[in-house]
Design a protein around this motif. Structure first.
Motif, PDB file in Angstrom:
ATOM      1  N   SER A  62       0.830  -1.213   0.000  1.00 33.11           N
ATOM      2  CA  SER A  62       0.000   0.000   0.000  1.00 33.11           C
ATOM      3  C   SER A  62       0.860   1.257   0.000  1.00 33.11           C
ATOM      4  CB  SER A  62      -0.932   0.009   1.212  1.00 33.11           C
ATOM      5  OG  SER A  62      -1.766  -1.117   1.193  1.00 33.11           O
ATOM      6  N   ASP A  99      -5.273   1.649   5.099  1.00 33.55           N
ATOM      7  CA  ASP A  99      -4.993   2.039   3.722  1.00 33.55           C
ATOM      8  C   ASP A  99      -5.604   3.400   3.410  1.00 33.55           C
ATOM      9  OD1 ASP A  99      -3.555  -0.164   3.175  1.00 33.55           O
ATOM     10  OD2 ASP A  99      -5.116  -1.229   2.082  1.00 33.55           O
ATOM     11  N   GLU A 148      -4.041  -3.694  -5.878  1.00 31.94           N
ATOM     12  CA  GLU A 148      -3.260  -4.299  -4.788  1.00 31.94           C
ATOM     13  C   GLU A 148      -3.992  -5.495  -4.206  1.00 31.94           C
ATOM     14  OE1 GLU A 148      -2.454  -1.853  -1.281  1.00 31.94           O
ATOM     15  OE2 GLU A 148      -2.001  -3.682  -0.167  1.00 31.94           O
TER      16      GLU A 148
HETATM   17 MG   LIG Z   1      -1.972  -3.045   1.912  1.00 33.79          MG
END
Ligand SMILES: [Mg+2]
Ligand SMILES: Nc1nc2c(ncn2[C@@H]2O[C@H](COP(=O)(O)OP(=O)(O)OP(=O)(O)O)[C@@H](O)[C@H]2O)c(=O)[nH]1
Length: 323
Positions: A62, A99, A148
């Motif tokens: 991230s 995040d 991701e």
């Molecule tokens: Mg992450």
């Protein structure tokens, strides 16, 4: 498509962020409006560069994505989207929140759109809803879509089927040998990143990866020409202070040029579409079948199977005969 949905789709196409967010929710929930919207948008897809970012939990994916977005934007890429698929969030919601906080500094940029989504948990669930969400973002004009996922075995394989370019993120000191032994990851990696290179052992991890890559990608005679031409670079980075990030951006762009100029782009697109269609087909056929047999009957046969009164093949035979 209902008038309301059509308006929403057109607003999303015109760059309305709220409409886009609503549209994505519909698509993610797989509603009939969501499906109709995808039908409508589908002719607009096929332009975006889908980049998968995967790797073990906590390697800094991230943080790196955050830096990559800034790097792409400063290079002049107009619209960058992020899809953060978070398998753990369905349990705690914690990682997702983390995040959001980390990516907050991107939120003022109108050229950036971030979408966090919980994986569905079901087999193939990650890829099916993620494919749809990526298609919407592609259709409304995002040039680069970073996806991701946490690499928990199956996820790498799924992301490889989903993306044009796969970036695998490792970190030093996380049991290099054992990690590198997960050869499946290396097979699907187009770019390898050893993140957290500020920590000791990064060079050693890079060397271990290099050895593994050479073992899994030997230049074999008769190998597909396209594949032989790209060898996955191993890059060191520190995403907390931007070190090495532009090199990764450049490698992603170089891979784009490579797949565009070879037959790789078409091949990956074909694989992606086929995989998605197969999943849809499997889902639908299974649902139809269960409807016909009846869920109760299915559970009964399942019970006979778990009680060892039927073998798997006998159970299958019984269901098929009744369906
Ligand atoms: Mg992450
Ligand atoms: N020392 C160091 N720490 C880093 C670096 N990049 C990320 N971190 C830290 O590593 C931790 C995990 O970072 P994340 O970016 O959340 O990692 P992730 O791979 O996205 O984690 P999951 O999504 O939970 O798998 C955070 O505490 C980061 O601050 C780095 O380059 N160096």
């Amino acid at each position: 498509m209902p008038r309301q949905s059509l308006d929403m789709v057109n607003e999303a196409l015109a760059g309305e962020r709220l409409a886009l967010a609503r549209l994505l929710t519909m698509v993610e929930n797989d509603t009939s409006e969501g499906r109709a919207a995808l039908d409508y948008l589908y002719p607009h897809t096929g332009k975006a560069h889908l980049v998968g970012i995967t790797g073990s939990p906590g390697t800094g994916k991230s943080s790196l994505v955050n830096q990559l977005v800034k790097s792409f934007r400063s290079m002049g890429v107009e619209k960058v989207a992020v899809i953060a698929v978070d398998p753990s969030s369905s349990f705690t919601g914690g990682a997702l929140l983390g995040d959001r906080v980390r990516m907050r500094d991107l939120s003022g940029d109108s050229g950036v759109f971030i979408r966090s989504m919980a994986s569905r948990g079901a087999l193939g669930g990650i890829s099916r809803t993620t494919v749809s969400v990526a298609q919407v973002l592609d259709a409304v004009g995002y040039d680069i879509i970073l996806i991701e996922t946490v690499g928990a075995g199956q996820a790498e394989v799924e992301i490889a089927r989903l993306a044009h370019t796969v970036v695998v993120v490792e970190a030093p000191g996380m049991g290099d040998e054992i990690q590198a032994m997960k050869a499946g990851i290396l097979e699907s990696a187009d770019i390898l990143v050893v993140n957290k290179c500020d920590l000791p052992g990064a060079e050693r991890t890079a060397r271990a990866l290099k050895a593994m890559v050479e073992m899994t990608h030997p230049a074999r005679p008769g190998q597909e020409a396209e594949k032989a031409l790209w060898s996955a670079p191993i890059l060191l980075a520190c995403s907390t202070d931007c070190q090495g990030v532009d090199e990764i951006t450049r490698a992603i762009c170089a891979h784009y040029v490579f797949i565009k100029s070879s037959r790789e782009w078409q091949r990956r697109d074909y694989e992606r579409m086929k995989n998605n269609l197969d999943l849809l087909l499997r889902d639908l056929l299974f649902q139809r079948f269960i409807q016909r047999v009846g869920n109760e009957r299915y559970q009964q046969v399942l019970e006979l199977l778990t009680d060892r009164k039927l073998s798997p093949f006998e159970a299958l035979e019984r269901l098929l005969n009744e369906g």
